[in-house]
Design an enzyme around this catalytic site. Structure first.
Site, PDB file in Angstrom:
ATOM      1  N   LYS A   1      -5.395  -1.521  -9.600  1.00 46.01           N
ATOM      2  CA  LYS A   1      -4.730  -0.235  -9.390  1.00 46.01           C
ATOM      3  C   LYS A   1      -5.148   0.649 -10.560  1.00 46.01           C
ATOM      4  CE  LYS A   1      -0.372   2.198  -9.642  1.00 46.01           C
ATOM      5  NZ  LYS A   1       1.066   2.264  -9.468  1.00 46.01           N
TER       6      LYS A   1
ATOM      7  N   SER B   1      10.447   1.757  -8.803  1.00 53.38           N
ATOM      8  CA  SER B   1      11.756   2.225  -9.283  1.00 53.38           C
ATOM      9  C   SER B   1      12.806   2.271  -8.177  1.00 53.38           C
ATOM     10  CB  SER B   1      11.637   3.625  -9.890  1.00 53.38           C
ATOM     11  OG  SER B   1      10.639   3.657 -10.858  1.00 53.38           O
TER      12      SER B   1
END
EC number: 2.8.1.10
Lengths: 264, 80
Positions: free
Chosen positions: A101, A212
């Protein structure tokens, strides 16, 4: 339905982060509840006394084993192509994966990716044999350039990392989907609610990467399950084909042979 | 010899080179890691960069250090 990332078939379209959970145990339970088979992680300095990272690493290895899953190392914190390239090489050796990533941040305030350094890093990494999953802004031309360089997977943001603001610019995201029909598009960053994820899947996105929204929920394990359901729902809706919106009302109930009170 | 590891200054005990059984032995990345890391950390998974360039694990014992070099030793951590 399965998602394919660089030739690997996955049972879930959710990719999930390992940070910010109240405890490693809750992280593990939440990731298992999400059904995800791809977990993101990172590399950081650690002083000689500290060993907390080792415990997390142990948990992450357990999760990957249990889910038959994959590690997706990130280059969080990098600001130049050169930094990202070095960190990527370190990750590949340690985690034994060519998946990456790719994050190259251009602004400290909203952690917005730097498109110029991102392209440079992508080119260097692909030449070095990496399978790059670039985290980028929702800019069509940038996504096109990343695809042209050889990224099979592209990960535009929904909104800045950790904000939970959802899809800031649905028009841009829909345009990217329409113009890059063959790219695997994963919406990354800014997802706040399961309905955000569902909306992206309804647009035809191939997957969602989040952290999150699950980790900071009051009940991360239950929220992970809610996201799994939202992704399935959105994907099914996309496959079923949404109705066209109309400007005027159309009665659902037949108007012929209406009862007596309309007869005069 | 003075170097930096993870941003902290480190005085390498051996200097740039040392004599061992009559042979001159240069100081390597492996020597610095042995001095800096705890015994437990040496057994853990980590990766190394020297002056911002990746160093393959197989090269730790061969890569020579010079005064002012900077080493990064990174460990796995949670991430999003």
């Amino acid at each position: 339905m399965s998602l394919s990332i660089y030739g690997e078939k996955l049972n879930s379209r959710l990719l999930i982060g390992t940070a910010l959970y109240p405890s490693p145990d809750i992280m593990k339970q939440a990731i298992l509840a999400s059904g995800s088979q791809v977990v993101t992680l990172s590399l950081k300095r650690q002083n000689p006394q500290e060993q907390s990272g080792q415990q997390i690493w142990q948990y992450i290895q357990d999760i990957v084993k249990q889910t038959n899953g994959f590690l997706l190392p990130n280059t969080a914190g990098c600001k130049t192509a050169k930094e990202a390239f070095t960190l990527a090489q370190m990750s590949r050796e340690l985690f034994q994966t060519s998946w990456l990533k790719l994050e190259v941040i251009g602004d400290d305030y909203n952690l917005q990716p730097d498109p110029f350094e991102l392209l440079k890093a992508t080119e260097m990494l692909i030449k070095d044999g990496f399978n790059v999953l670039p985290y980028c802004t929702d800019d069509l031309v940038l996504c096109q350039r990343l695809y042209d360089l050889g990224c099979e997977v592209i990960m535009p943001w929904a909104s800045p990392i950790g904000t939970g603001k959802g899809l800031m610019n649905p028009y841009n995201l829909e345009t990217i989907r329409q113009r890059l029909p063959k790219a695997t598009l994963i919406l990354d960053a800014g997802i706040g609610k399961p309905s955000d994820a569902c909306l992206a899947m309804e647009m035809g996105y191939d997957g969602i990467l989040l952290n999150s929204a699950v980790a900071l929920a009051d009940n991360p394990v239950l929220m992970a399950s809610a996201f799994a359901n939202a992704l399935t729902s959105g994907e099914q809706a996309y496959q079923a084909g949404l109705m066209q919106q109309r400007q005027t009302a159309h009665p659902s109930t037949p108007t012929l042979d209406t009862p007596f009170w309309h007869q005069n | 010899m003075k170097i930096h590891i993870n941003g902290e200054p480190l005085n390498l005990e051996n200097g740039a080179s040392t004599e061992e059984n009559g042979k001159v032995k240069d100081t390597t990345v492996a020597d610095a890691l042995q001095q800096y890391l705890s015994q437990k950390q040496q057994e853990m998974s980590f990766a190394v960069a020297l002056n911002s360039d990746f160093v393959n694990k197989s090269q730790y014992a061969n890569r020579l250090l010079k005064d002012g070099d900077s080493i990064d030793v990174l460990f796995p951590i949670h991430g999003g």
